[in-house]
Design an enzyme around this catalytic site. Sequence first.
Site, mmCIF file in Angstrom:
data_model
loop_
_atom_site.group_PDB
_atom_site.id
_atom_site.type_symbol
_atom_site.label_atom_id
_atom_site.label_comp_id
_atom_site.label_asym_id
_atom_site.label_seq_id
_atom_site.Cartn_x
_atom_site.Cartn_y
_atom_site.Cartn_z
ATOM 1 C CB SER A 50 -0.959 -0.051 1.192
ATOM 2 O OG SER A 50 -1.961 0.922 1.084
ATOM 3 C CG ASP A 136 -6.840 -3.641 -3.219
ATOM 4 O OD1 ASP A 136 -7.539 -2.761 -2.699
ATOM 5 O OD2 ASP A 136 -5.631 -3.787 -2.971
ATOM 6 C CG HIS A 170 -5.730 -2.443 0.416
ATOM 7 N ND1 HIS A 170 -5.093 -2.113 -0.759
ATOM 8 C CD2 HIS A 170 -5.164 -1.677 1.383
ATOM 9 C CE1 HIS A 170 -4.187 -1.180 -0.525
ATOM 10 N NE2 HIS A 170 -4.211 -0.901 0.772
#
Length: 350
Positions: A50, A136, A170
């Site tokens: 991320s 995601d 995610h």
Amino acid sequence: MRITRIRRAAISAMMGAGVLAVATAFATTRAAPIPRLNIDRTQTTVSGVSSGGYMAVQLHVAYSARFSKGAAAVTGGPFNCAEGSLIKALTRCMGKAAIPVPELVAATNQWAKDGAIDATSNLAASKVYLFAAANDSVVKEGTTTSLFEYYKTYVNPANIVMKTDVKSEHGFLTDDYGTACGSKEMPFITNCNFDLAGAILQHLYGELAARKSDALDGSLVEFDQTTFAAANGMGATGWIYIPKTCGSGTSCRLHVALHGCKQNVAEVGQAFVRNAGYNRWAETNNIVVLYPQTGKGATNGCWDWWGYDDANYAKKSAPQMRAIVAMMDRLIGGGATSTSASPTNPSVTK
């Protein structure tokens, strides 16, 4: 696993008469400095998830002379994707709008020409591993596809792996730890029957010995980060996993592993530094793992990949990147070989 705990706050929180006695013995001990180890500086790599994925790309490109071995980005996007704009960070860099890769490449080339980042030629032989979660809901797969297109400008495409077929949310994936694969919950580590840390390290370094399957023999050491960055969104302490062999003077490799937003120690404790999966591979393959940490001054605990801390966040002058590189330099010790990598008087728990 031996875990070094030397912060007064951590010690004062311990309960029980026996543990309290240990706490008293170490109550005046400050966070350890980074030890100097025998690190092969040509074998340094970086990965992140991320915001850490974006930061890994920034380090790889801006400091390409140091990270020429390679990098991995999990749900990350192209270098300087946000161009200093929070709006761009939240839209195109999340996959909600097209990313102008040719423009980002042109800016990269100009910065390299100006000396704001290292020469892009250092990237030519790098290994690159890219991961995009199929389900995601935060960063869409197209963002990572744009990163792939960006990297092809500088890296031999044969050296780039992009994996997109795991139906996960995610976060960072493991094959034996975390929340359900389809969840998006703290600590943002999901059990998806896929060893992402192992896939990353094996691509970056080539064939590796099997990971350690039982208790680790090395040390997870907490160190003082304030000597490298007093503020700038950095936490007061960071962590290093040091395999037993590396602590005894063996020449070892260095991997920098960067957490994502709301995934630092302040938010999720030691979940990422202990359970992302890197340490078990590090133990059997002479790899030291550096886990820098953001702190309370970081927006949502994120790394600065859009300019919340500094307008030059993607250049070599960026405070967070400079701090991480300084940590690496201290570990490497200017090329010096240390015969003892263990911190002085650590308290140890099993």
